[in-house]
Write a protein that holds these residues in place. Sequence first.
Motif, short mmCIF file in Angstrom:
data_model
loop_
_atom_site.label_atom_id
_atom_site.label_comp_id
_atom_site.label_asym_id
_atom_site.label_seq_id
_atom_site.Cartn_x
_atom_site.Cartn_y
_atom_site.Cartn_z
N SER A 124 -6.57 17.93 8.48
CA SER A 124 -7.14 17.30 9.68
C SER A 124 -7.90 16.02 9.33
O SER A 124 -7.84 15.02 10.06
N ASP A 125 -8.59 16.02 8.18
CA ASP A 125 -9.28 14.80 7.74
C ASP A 125 -8.28 13.72 7.35
O ASP A 125 -8.48 12.54 7.65
N LEU A 126 -7.22 14.13 6.67
CA LEU A 126 -6.20 13.16 6.26
C LEU A 126 -5.54 12.54 7.49
O LEU A 126 -5.29 11.33 7.53
N ALA A 127 -5.29 13.35 8.51
CA ALA A 127 -4.70 12.84 9.74
C ALA A 127 -5.65 11.88 10.44
O ALA A 127 -5.22 10.87 11.02
N ALA A 128 -6.95 12.18 10.39
CA ALA A 128 -7.94 11.29 11.01
C ALA A 128 -7.99 9.94 10.30
O ALA A 128 -8.13 8.89 10.93
N ILE A 129 -7.86 9.97 8.97
CA ILE A 129 -7.83 8.73 8.20
C ILE A 129 -6.58 7.93 8.54
O ILE A 129 -6.64 6.71 8.73
N ASP A 130 -5.46 8.62 8.65
CA ASP A 130 -4.22 7.94 9.04
C ASP A 130 -4.34 7.34 10.43
O ASP A 130 -3.78 6.27 10.71
N ALA A 131 -5.07 8.01 11.31
CA ALA A 131 -5.28 7.48 12.66
C ALA A 131 -6.11 6.19 12.61
O ALA A 131 -5.88 5.27 13.40
N CYS A 132 -7.06 6.13 11.69
CA CYS A 132 -7.84 4.90 11.51
C CYS A 132 -6.94 3.75 11.05
O CYS A 132 -7.09 2.61 11.48
N LEU A 133 -6.01 4.07 10.17
CA LEU A 133 -5.04 3.06 9.73
C LEU A 133 -4.13 2.63 10.89
O LEU A 133 -3.84 1.45 11.06
N ASP A 134 -3.69 3.61 11.69
CA ASP A 134 -2.83 3.31 12.83
C ASP A 134 -3.49 2.32 13.79
O ASP A 134 -2.80 1.53 14.45
N LEU A 143 0.82 -1.21 0.00
CA LEU A 143 0.00 0.00 0.00
C LEU A 143 0.85 1.26 0.00
O LEU A 143 0.40 2.32 -0.45
N SER A 144 2.09 1.16 0.49
CA SER A 144 2.98 2.32 0.45
C SER A 144 3.38 2.67 -0.97
O SER A 144 3.79 3.80 -1.26
N ARG A 145 3.26 1.71 -1.88
CA ARG A 145 3.63 1.95 -3.28
C ARG A 145 2.43 2.31 -4.15
O ARG A 145 2.58 2.50 -5.35
N THR A 146 1.25 2.40 -3.56
CA THR A 146 0.02 2.65 -4.32
C THR A 146 -0.33 4.13 -4.31
O THR A 146 -0.13 4.82 -3.32
N ALA A 147 -0.83 4.62 -5.46
CA ALA A 147 -1.31 6.01 -5.53
C ALA A 147 -2.73 6.07 -4.96
O ALA A 147 -3.57 5.23 -5.28
N TRP A 148 -2.98 7.08 -4.13
CA TRP A 148 -4.29 7.23 -3.49
C TRP A 148 -4.92 8.56 -3.85
O TRP A 148 -4.21 9.56 -3.94
N PRO A 149 -6.28 8.54 -4.02
CA PRO A 149 -7.20 7.40 -4.08
C PRO A 149 -6.86 6.50 -5.27
O PRO A 149 -6.09 6.88 -6.15
N LEU A 150 -7.47 5.31 -5.31
CA LEU A 150 -7.24 4.41 -6.42
C LEU A 150 -7.56 5.10 -7.74
O LEU A 150 -8.61 5.72 -7.88
N GLY A 151 -6.65 5.02 -8.68
CA GLY A 151 -6.85 5.68 -9.98
C GLY A 151 -6.20 7.04 -10.06
O GLY A 151 -6.15 7.65 -11.14
N ASP A 179 0.86 6.64 7.62
CA ASP A 179 0.51 8.00 7.16
C ASP A 179 0.23 8.04 5.65
O ASP A 179 0.66 8.96 4.94
N LEU A 180 -0.50 7.06 5.15
CA LEU A 180 -0.72 6.96 3.70
C LEU A 180 -1.52 8.14 3.14
O LEU A 180 -1.22 8.62 2.05
N ALA A 181 -2.53 8.60 3.86
CA ALA A 181 -3.36 9.70 3.37
C ALA A 181 -2.56 11.00 3.32
O ALA A 181 -2.58 11.73 2.32
N THR A 182 -1.84 11.28 4.39
CA THR A 182 -1.04 12.51 4.44
C THR A 182 0.06 12.47 3.39
O THR A 182 0.33 13.48 2.71
N ARG A 183 0.70 11.33 3.22
CA ARG A 183 1.76 11.20 2.22
C ARG A 183 1.21 11.32 0.81
O ARG A 183 1.88 11.87 -0.08
N ALA A 184 0.00 10.82 0.57
CA ALA A 184 -0.61 10.93 -0.76
C ALA A 184 -0.82 12.40 -1.11
O ALA A 184 -0.56 12.82 -2.25
N ALA A 185 -1.28 13.19 -0.15
CA ALA A 185 -1.48 14.63 -0.40
C ALA A 185 -0.14 15.31 -0.65
O ALA A 185 -0.03 16.18 -1.52
N ARG A 186 0.88 14.91 0.11
CA ARG A 186 2.19 15.52 -0.06
C ARG A 186 2.78 15.20 -1.43
O ARG A 186 3.35 16.07 -2.09
N ARG A 187 2.63 13.95 -1.87
CA ARG A 187 3.15 13.57 -3.19
C ARG A 187 2.43 14.31 -4.30
O ARG A 187 3.06 14.75 -5.27
N ALA A 188 1.10 14.44 -4.18
CA ALA A 188 0.34 15.16 -5.21
C ALA A 188 0.76 16.62 -5.27
O ALA A 188 0.90 17.20 -6.34
#
Length: 268
Positions: A234-244, A206-214, A253-262
């Motif tokens: 704040s929403d991205l951090a909450a999603i990452d907390a759900c993953l944690d 999942l660390s190698r996947t682009a988010w959202p799918l597509g 931190d997949l959601a936060t990292r996806a935003a950073r990469r974009a």
Amino acid sequence: MPDTTFSVREFARTAHGSHRADLGLEAYRDAPLDRDTLEIVDLLARLERGALSYLRSVLVTPTHKDARVTAFLVTWAFEKYWVADALELIVSAHPDHAPAPARGVSRLRRAWLTAGDRLEPIRESVVANLIGEDVIAVHTLAGALDEWLTQAAYERLAERSAHAPFTRTLSRLLDVKRRHGAFFAADARDRLAASPRAGRLARRRLSRTAWPLGAQAEPPALVSRLLGGLVPASDLAAIDACLDALPGLAGLDLATRAARRARKAAGR
């Protein structure tokens, strides 16, 4: 064993089909959505429909041998199709809006992604069948994360819009999508708890996947407007907390990292 409190039988029995009769498309003629909102709706429609291609890769793996997951995915694909259809109709109700899905993505890159999309089921079939049943946790976890991200976008769109028919449509679509997220998250949680190996596999893949799918096929600037723009940090951090909170996934931190990469890809 995977959580059985989610009734796949009831989910299939109460599946939501076409939303066309409830869209109120005539309202958009007198009160059109603004261009920024339309571009995000257009993006979400492509992501919803594009995520269905993920199903091709999933069903050539050990996941297709799990009758419960497969039964869910068949209905999920049906509902997902009609969610995308509703969003596409809202966009098409604005004749002055010219969708440009290729903008920001070079022709060469789009050709490369198309070729990769065609070859992916073959590659995934070989790799995933060597891995075995632990890959099912990866697939349901991917579904959960994708739903959490897109649900957050729908919720933020509804919050900022004063367009009554649009917000009603978003509310109906969210009701559909929340059931998707509930199944994916519960199934992934139980599989991860049962197999530490599944957690390690999920972290790598999942660390190698682009988010959202597509998202890899979309202009980075538009994805950045979705993640970190419409959907706040704040929403991205909450999603990452759900993953944690899931077994073996703390600190991804997949959601936060996806935003950073974009944002980085968009040059921001």
